[in-house]
Design an enzyme around this catalytic site. Structure first.
Site, short mmCIF file in Angstrom:
data_model
loop_
_atom_site.label_atom_id
_atom_site.label_comp_id
_atom_site.label_asym_id
_atom_site.label_seq_id
_atom_site.Cartn_x
_atom_site.Cartn_y
_atom_site.Cartn_z
N ASP A 23 -49.13 -20.61 7.92
CA ASP A 23 -49.70 -20.58 6.56
C ASP A 23 -51.20 -20.85 6.70
O ASP A 23 -51.62 -21.81 7.34
CB ASP A 23 -49.03 -21.65 5.69
N ASP A 56 -50.60 -15.23 2.57
CA ASP A 56 -51.11 -16.10 3.64
C ASP A 56 -50.01 -16.78 4.46
O ASP A 56 -50.28 -17.74 5.17
CB ASP A 56 -52.09 -17.14 3.06
N GLU A 57 -48.82 -16.26 4.38
CA GLU A 57 -47.69 -17.00 4.95
C GLU A 57 -46.69 -16.06 5.59
O GLU A 57 -46.37 -15.01 5.03
CB GLU A 57 -46.98 -17.66 3.77
P1 TTP Z 1 -51.09 -21.52 -0.62
O1 TTP Z 1 -50.76 -21.24 0.82
O2 TTP Z 1 -50.04 -22.15 -1.45
O3 TTP Z 1 -52.36 -22.46 -0.72
P2 TTP Z 1 -53.72 -22.42 0.08
O4 TTP Z 1 -53.66 -21.49 1.25
O5 TTP Z 1 -54.85 -22.15 -0.87
O6 TTP Z 1 -53.87 -23.92 0.55
P3 TTP Z 1 -53.05 -24.68 1.70
O7 TTP Z 1 -54.06 -25.11 2.70
O8 TTP Z 1 -52.41 -25.83 0.99
O9 TTP Z 1 -52.05 -23.69 2.23
O10 TTP Z 1 -51.51 -20.18 -1.32
C1 TTP Z 1 -52.16 -19.12 -0.65
C2 TTP Z 1 -53.12 -18.42 -1.59
O11 TTP Z 1 -52.41 -17.89 -2.70
C3 TTP Z 1 -54.17 -19.32 -2.17
O12 TTP Z 1 -55.32 -19.43 -1.32
C4 TTP Z 1 -54.49 -18.65 -3.49
C5 TTP Z 1 -53.21 -17.98 -3.88
N1 TTP Z 1 -52.52 -18.77 -4.94
C6 TTP Z 1 -52.77 -18.47 -6.27
O13 TTP Z 1 -53.52 -17.56 -6.59
N2 TTP Z 1 -52.16 -19.24 -7.25
C7 TTP Z 1 -51.32 -20.29 -6.95
O14 TTP Z 1 -50.79 -20.95 -7.86
C8 TTP Z 1 -51.06 -20.60 -5.56
C9 TTP Z 1 -50.17 -21.75 -5.18
C10 TTP Z 1 -51.70 -19.82 -4.60
MG MG Z 2 -52.02 -21.53 2.53
MG MG Z 3 -49.05 -20.08 1.43
#
Ligand code: TTP
Ligand code: MG
Ligand code: MG
Length: 353
Positions: free
Chosen positions: A16, A114-115
């Site tokens: 991720d 992103d995962e």
């Molecule tokens: P995430 O992997 O949940 O979060 P992140 O990568 O920003 O942070 P972390 O370091 O905790 O992993 O989400 C991936 C992307 O998806 C995030 O950068 C933006 C998008 N996203 C949204 O647009 N709305 C949301 O509610 C969430 C949770 C994510």
């Molecule tokens: Mg992330």
């Molecule tokens: Mg994610």
């Protein structure tokens, strides 16, 4: 154990990206580094109406989070750098990252931009080797894309994702099979996918204990959980013990195209809502008119932020804007009739076949 056909140990990796959208913005604008960065709707000096997509860790120190109203984020940290969502760019970066990841095993399941899960079973012989693979992947992603990510490795998808959460940010965490159940024992029950606030409250009542940990919920038998929650309950029984049998599925990129609109003011003005909705359908249709689609979804967020979706599926084919509108407008109207709350946001998307 005297058995020459040694059973292959399941080894699953979860990757991720760290604060993905915001990290990309930092990479593109090095002058932002070290400052709070928020990606999402325009805050309009506190009067903005959309939400935060994500923010970097500096902004998180102020309490800003994904999904929060942008006006709230502005209040918490008006000096933050607020940026619009540049989805084209993030999709491009996502593709580049997963092209790298794919090289580590062809068996990869992307679950979001992103995962992804990567099945290393059979490709690596031990958790030690899996750690090295994970470290290599992190290194290559950073060298090629100048972005950090976090990686979890364990015996199944659920445990690998939990390991990844523990590794965040910019880290790697291995949970070996013997450590799995013990590692999650002291976590809250909501760590288990599928257990949300409602299920937790139910468990709280049964146990007469607030904020129960996973170890507390181990007292329930499989049949008790099935009585409480049906088929899900049986799954909870295993998941609470660190067991998850869901396979890594190499899905074709589940593609959908959609658009949302946040109203200037929460509203129940049906005429206006329908007008905006019609425009959304038209915009989405113009993006997909040459593609086969097989379903649509209507999204509605009420004034209290409760968000609901309604969807329908149909045979894959190219459809006219009129067809999409006719199919979806009735779903939208249901949102207006099923509640007398005002509406904050509506959205429309279609599934590409
Ligand atoms: P995430 O992997 O949940 O979060 P992140 O990568 O920003 O942070 P972390 O370091 O905790 O992993 O989400 C991936 C992307 O998806 C995030 O950068 C933006 C998008 N996203 C949204 O647009 N709305 C949301 O509610 C969430 C949770 C994510
Ligand atoms: Mg992330
Ligand atoms: Mg994610």
């Amino acid at each position: 154990m005297g058995n020459s056909k040694k059973k292959k140990e399941n080894i699953i990796l979860h990757i991720d990206m760290d604060y993905f959208f915001a990290q990309i913005e930092e990479r593109e604008n090095p002058q932002f580094k070290g400052k709070p960065v928020v990606v999402g709707a325009d805050p309009k000096e506190g009067k903005g109406r959309g939400v935060v997509s994500t923010c970097n860790y500096e902004a998180r120190k102020f309490g800003i989070k994904s999904g929060m109203p942008i006006s709230r984020a502005y209040k918490l940290c008006p000096q933050a750098i607020f940026l619009p969502v540049n989805m084209q760019l993030y999709k491009r970066v996502s593709r580049a990252v997963f092209q790298i990841a794919q090289k580590f095993s062809s068996k990869m399941e992307r679950v979001s931009l992103d995962e992804a899960y990567i099945d290393l079973t059979g490709r690596v012989g031990s958790y030690k080797e899996a750690r090295r693979e994970g470290e290599d992947l992190r290194k290559i992603v950073f060298e090629k894309e100048r972005l950090t990510c976090s990686i979890g490795v364990s015996k199944n998808k659920m445990m690998a994702k939990i390991a990844c959460e523990l590794a965040k940010p910019d880290g790697i965490r291995i949970i070996t099979p013997v450590q799995a159940a013990k590692t999650i024992a002291s976590m809250k029950v909501e760590t288990i996918p599928g257990i949300g606030p409602k299920t937790r409250q139910f468990i709280e009542k049964k146990l007469k204990k607030k904020d129960p940990q996973i170890r507390d919920a181990l007292v329930f038998s499989k049949s008790e959980l099935a009585d409480f929650f049906g088929k899900r309950g049986e799954e909870f029984y295993y998941k609470l013990r660190g067991i998850d049998k869901s396979p890594v599925e190499e899905k074709k990129e589940a593609k959908s195209v959609g658009k949302e609109h946040t109203f200037q003011k929460d509203t129940r003005d049906a005429k206006m809502i329908i007008k905006v909705f019609k425009r959304l359908v038209g915009d989405v249709h113009s993006q997909v008119k040459d593609k086969k689609i097989n379903g649509l979804t209507v999204v509605c967020r009420y004034e209290d932020f409760e968000t609901h979706t309604k969807q329908i599926s149909f045979d894959a084919g190219k459809y006219t804007e009129e067809f999409l509108y006719k199919k979806s407008i009735s779903l939208l109207l249901k949102f207006l009739t099923q509640s007398n709350k005002k509406i904050r946001l509506i959205g429309f998307r279609v599934k590409i076949a």
